[in-house]
Design an enzyme around this catalytic site. Structure first.
Site, PDB file in Angstrom:
ATOM      1  N   HIS A 155       0.834  -1.200   0.000  1.00 32.18           N
ATOM      2  CA  HIS A 155       0.000   0.000   0.000  1.00 32.18           C
ATOM      3  C   HIS A 155       0.873   1.256   0.000  1.00 32.18           C
ATOM      4  CE1 HIS A 155      -4.032  -1.853   1.192  1.00 32.18           C
ATOM      5  NE2 HIS A 155      -3.200  -2.866   1.034  1.00 32.18           N
ATOM      6  N   ASP A 215      -6.662   4.813   3.037  1.00 33.42           N
ATOM      7  CA  ASP A 215      -7.390   3.615   2.615  1.00 33.42           C
ATOM      8  C   ASP A 215      -8.016   2.876   3.803  1.00 33.42           C
ATOM      9  OD1 ASP A 215      -4.884   2.749   3.449  1.00 33.42           O
ATOM     10  OD2 ASP A 215      -4.334   1.820   1.551  1.00 33.42           O
TER      11      ASP A 215
END
Length: 443
Positions: free
Chosen positions: A18, A115
């Site tokens: 990520h 996120d």
């Protein structure tokens, strides 16, 4: 905000899969003149620094990760612990909420990209800035699994995959909340959604998400990642240089995926059967402290230097662009697939679970750019012959399957590496982001 430029904070989930896509979008936005404050675990910052191509505009803001009982001291990201402890890394990230709120207020940002930290939208409302859920997985997966109207049709999956999805859906992931709930809250509360995707490939899914969540969906363009400012390490570079173009198999399963000892051995034995040189970058198998202890007895001796097995982090995008690499055996993480599609290596798909299964089906059945390794319908187990057959099929230059996969991959690659397409998308993304923020300030 001056001359359509803004100050963006980024706070991605503490996983290299990520963090890395976030530094890539940071580079793209910095290239358009935007300022980025990138919040990152203190001792992980050095891994991202080689990817920062605009240090005058991208600043790393170190975050001290609180210790949580059950985690090893100093653990910061998912790569520091086995998958069973990932929920505790999430708990640690959640404990940074107050610190992050103070930082964002002091930094005077305009918008926050996030996120899995589902509390970011509420923090943003308190300090009167906007939030963008910049998701590093495919909008296809989000539409299929996380949308309000999601009705997963398990008939399209094998029995073991259906069980895996159900198990993951019900698993608590940081505190008393499941991963599905966490993702859905973040998608629902954010002011906009954003993806590293294009209308040409993912357009219908982004349109669907726009209608489902009733908010803007911004696309930053084709899945192309920047190379780090470093070069490939001498030992790997010299080893790869020994082999003919397109003759080496590269096998890697990301920073999180750990196989069982039995599956780890079957994978390596399957690669040995191909009689092709291979480089395998894998985590130690579940329950084992050393990758060396898991290698099948006598394998390295039989290979006589033709196979390398690495237990640490490697420069994957530099390996994939090396001319000798012809095949990539991947766990189908979206970041790894993004890096693979812009290179010429053939894809062998070996998903480990979760969204990787959906990604694999997209690549094999929708785009037709790879071959999935066969597994047992009920137990999800593969054997060495399954690995061998998938690699041989995809690497067969004269076979119908090999030719078709190569042609389809090349067509998508040409689109993805088209600099004019990439430039137009990031221009559009930058303008849409600024228009979105200006409309908020006008309100």
């Amino acid at each position: 905000m001056d001359e359509r430029k803004c100050h963006i904070a980024m706070y991605p989930w503490f996983a290299l899969g990520h963090l890395t896509p976030y530094i890539h979008i940071a580079n793209m936005l910095a290239k358009k003149g935007h300022m980025i404050s990138f919040l990152v675990p203190t001792n992980t910052q050095y891994k991202l620094e080689p990817f920062n191509h605009h240090p005058n505009l991208i600043s790393f803001v170190p975050i001290t990760v609180p210790h949580v009982e059950g985690l090893p001291l100093g653990a910061e990201t998912t790569s520091d612990v086995p998958s069973s402890l990932h929920p505790l890394i999430m708990t640690a990230m959640d404990k940074t909420e107050k610190v992050v709120e103070r930082l964002l207020q002091d930094l005077m940002v305009d918008v926050v990209f996030f996120d899995l930290a589902h509390w970011i939208p509420n923090v943003c409302r308190r300090i009167r800035v906007k939030s963008v859920n910049y998701c590093v997985i495919s909008p296809v997966t989000v539409a299929y699994v996380f949308s309000p109207a999601r009705q997963t049709d398990w008939s399209k999956f094998h029995a073991h995959e259906a069980r895996d999805f159900t198990s993951r859906s019900n698993m608590k992931f940081g505190g008393d909340i499941t991963l599905i709930e966490r993702a859905y809250i973040g998608l629902s509360l954010s002011d906009a959604l954003a993806y590293n995707a294009s209308r040409e490939l993912e357009g219908p899914f982004s349109d669907y998400l726009r209608t489902q969540f009733h908010k803007p969906v911004l696309l930053s363009g084709p899945m192309v990642t920047d190379l780090p400012s470093t070069t490939l390490t001498e030992n790997l570079s010299s080893w790869l240089d020994r082999y003919n173009p397109g003759s080496v198999i590269y096998c890697a399963f990301g920073s999180e995926c750990a196989l069982t000892p039995a599956q780890f051995q079957e994978l390596l034995l399957g690669l040995e059967l191909t009689r092709m040189p291979f480089l395998a970058a894998l985590k130690s198998p579940v329950g084992m402290n050393s990758i060396d202890d898991a290698i099948p007895e006598g394998l390295l001796e039989r290979l006589e230097g033709r196979g390398l097995v690495y237990g640490g982090w490697v420069q994957q995008n530099l390996i994939l662009q090396h001319g000798s690499v012809g095949c990539f055996v991947t766990h189908c993480g979206w970041g790894s697939l993004s890096e693979a599609l812009v290179n010429k290596c053939r894809l062998v798909l070996l998903p480990n679970g979760g969204d990787q299964v959906i990604n694999s089906r997209i690549m094999s059945e929708v785009y037709g750019v790879g071959i999935e390794v066969q597994k047992g319908e009920e137990d999800g187990v593969f054997i060495k012959m399954d690995v061998f057959e998938a690699v041989k099929k995809v690497m067969d230059e004269d076979g119908e399957v090999g030719k078709e996969v190569k042609d389809k991959h090349e067509r998508i690659r040409e689109f993805l590496v088209n600099k004019e397409v990439k430039s137009a998308y990031i221009d559009s993304f930058s303008h849409e982001l600024q228009d979105f923020l200006e409309s908020y300030h006008e309100d």
